[in-house]
Design an enzyme around this catalytic site. Sequence first.
Site, short mmCIF file in Angstrom:
data_model
loop_
_atom_site.label_atom_id
_atom_site.label_comp_id
_atom_site.label_asym_id
_atom_site.label_seq_id
_atom_site.Cartn_x
_atom_site.Cartn_y
_atom_site.Cartn_z
N HIS A 1 0.86 -1.19 0.00
CA HIS A 1 0.00 0.00 0.00
C HIS A 1 0.89 1.24 0.00
CE1 HIS A 1 -3.74 2.21 1.17
NE2 HIS A 1 -2.88 3.01 1.78
N ASP B 1 0.88 5.38 0.15
CA ASP B 1 0.11 6.56 0.51
C ASP B 1 0.65 7.78 -0.23
OD1 ASP B 1 -1.77 5.62 2.65
OD2 ASP B 1 0.12 4.99 3.55
N HIS C 1 -2.90 4.71 -2.97
CA HIS C 1 -3.97 5.42 -2.27
C HIS C 1 -3.77 6.91 -2.53
CE1 HIS C 1 -5.99 6.39 1.87
NE2 HIS C 1 -6.68 6.85 0.84
N GLY D 1 -0.92 12.34 12.10
CA GLY D 1 -0.36 11.24 12.85
C GLY D 1 -0.85 11.21 14.28
N GLY D 2 -0.71 10.06 14.93
CA GLY D 2 -1.00 9.93 16.35
C GLY D 2 -2.46 9.97 16.71
N ASP E 1 -8.03 1.47 6.61
CA ASP E 1 -6.74 2.15 6.65
C ASP E 1 -6.74 3.13 7.81
OD1 ASP E 1 -4.31 3.35 6.19
OD2 ASP E 1 -4.85 4.21 4.24
N GLY E 2 -5.79 2.95 8.73
CA GLY E 2 -5.65 3.86 9.86
C GLY E 2 -6.03 3.20 11.17
N GLY E 3 -5.07 3.14 12.09
CA GLY E 3 -5.35 2.57 13.40
C GLY E 3 -5.40 1.05 13.41
N SER F 1 2.72 1.35 11.19
CA SER F 1 3.62 1.15 12.32
C SER F 1 3.46 -0.23 12.94
CB SER F 1 3.41 2.23 13.37
OG SER F 1 2.09 2.18 13.91
#
Length: 267
Positions: free
Chosen positions: A68, A70, A101, A179-180, A207-209, A230
């Site tokens: 993937h 980004d 993406h 981020g975060g 996507d995300g988390g 991550s």
Amino acid sequence: MPPPNRCLTFVTPQIVVDQVSDCTAGNSRFAELRGSLPIVLPALLLCDFGHLADEIARVEAAGAKALHLDVMDGHFVPNLTYGLTIVAAVRRYTELPIEAHLMIANPDQYLEAYHKAGADQLTIHIEAVPEPRPLLDRIRGLGASAGLALNPPTPVAVIEPFLDSCDSVLVMGVMPGFGGQAFDPRALDKLRQLRQNGPQQLMLGLDGGVHTATIGPAAAAGAQLLVAGSAVFSKPDYGHALRELTALAHLASVDPNPSSLAGKGQG
């Protein structure tokens, strides 16, 4: 070892369009993933770009079935990442299917270029293109798979008229470009709604988390393409990370009653 001279890395979009035209001929390899779902897609944004070929080799050896990428333009989202040259560079070092993406404001101007640079699936945002059907049809016409993404505040109803032109829908678990962030549990409701009401062949992504605490509930809700950044690249052993995430996703897809969403950190 990377495939020899499959595609070159180029400096300008037009050179990419002109010289990589034979690199992605034929039907999209992304569609071939249907027989392996659910799968985890490592998001290369967090890899070590100083050793890109080595990082790709590591995730391939770890068992990744697709990658993937980004793409952020600093306009549609408040972050700037990479573009055509990195997609072409990744394609140079792998035969794996690639999802680009496109978190960009004017994806219509770049569809052909990103496909010819090496992307097997092109995913655009409904927030950037409120009437996406012509672009989704163009993507399919290129021989690529067509993906449509939606951000956490965007309801599923906004994309429902276009699902018949999609090969996949990418539900964002966080707002792109920041981020975060904590995982937004509204994504689970969207996945359930799409699985219940969308076309049977539609592949659903998240996507995300995505990490060990969220991947089970996400897969149970219907997510089949689970993008992890991550949760893979911050680990010393990519193979262990991918195996653990994949096992959790498979278990939850078979037994869709995982434990409650415990951790909501970024993945």
